[in-house]
Structures are given as C-alpha cells and as structure tokens.
Scaffold this motif. Structure first.
Motif: not given
Length: 147
Positions: A102, A105-107, A109-112
């Motif tokens: 995991q 995310g760049p901000d 917030q969230g992710g990938y």
C-alpha cells in the motif's frame, strides 16, 4: 417493479470471478452488499449492465478482456527505490515477488496498491494495474432491492 437507474441505491448479492473461474468477490454465502450506482463502487462496464434490471432479477454477464477493469497499461509498471520504501514504511520490511504494498496518495488522502513483480538491489518493480486489467471477468448479480 422498481428498475435500476443511474444513481440508484441497491441491495444485491453479487459474484465477480476472474478468467480461471475463481471468485474474486462473492456475497451469495453471506450478507448482501449495499451500494450506490455512479460513485465508483463497481466498474462503469458492470454498472451499465445493471441499468434497467428490476428487483428480483438474477443475471450473469461475461465481460470481454479489459472491459471491466481496462487494458493493462505498461506505464503502470514502475520501479520504486528501496530507500523510498524504507522511508514510507517499515525500514526492516522484507519484500517478495507477489506482495501487495500500500502506498499513500500524493495528497495524503487515500492510497493505492502495487504488486511486487521483480526484486532488485536498489529498487523493486511494481505493477500498479488493477489485478484484473486486461482479463475477462464474469459478473453474477441477484437484485434484492432498488431505491
């Protein structure tokens, strides 16, 4: 009967299986899922097949390779330096081919997620494609309720 429309709130059982027939998701043996069409909980190709189905419908759809989750994108195969992985996560983590990692995310917030495809001394090769990208899938649905 109330047919499914764009933006409908649904209660349903569904099964998503990959090209080998193995279930990826299957709610038939447990509680039904509740979701809202149009907010990204299902792929647009799957959502489009649900439009117009009435409550009580039980259908199965075959989606062509790449239709449900897009084609594989070679640009989503990327090398990530081990030094960055150690900075972002556990510095003592041991990675293996097939591991899902995991990423934030760049901000913030969230992710990938990315799958380790190749190990190297300085960097790892990650695949950030959806695991079913470029694959045919089967989708079975039993519509319980439509709001």
């Amino acid at each position: 009967m109330n047919p499914i429309q764009a933006g409908s709130f649904l209660t349903l059982h569904y099964r998503l299986s990959g090209p080998d027939g193995a279930d990826i998701v299957n709610t038939f043996d447990d509680k039904p899922a509740t979701l809202s069409l149009g907010i990204g909980q299902l792929s647009p190709a799957i959502e489009s097949r649900l439009i117009g189905l009435p409550e009580g419908a039980h259908e199965r759809f075959e989606l062509a390779p790449g239709e449900a989750f897009g084609e594989r994108n070679p640009e989503l195969l990327q090398r990530v330096k081990l030094s960055l992985l150690r900075q972002l996560g556990d510095p003592d983590e041991v990675y293996n081919v097939g591991d899902v990692v995991q990423f934030p995310g760049p901000d913030g917030q969230g992710g990938y997620a990315g799958v380790v495809r190749e190990l190297g001394d300085e960097a790892l090769l990650f695949d950030f494609n959806h695991p079913l990208a470029g694959q045919p899938v089967s989708f079975e649905v039993q519509v319980i309720g439509v709001l």
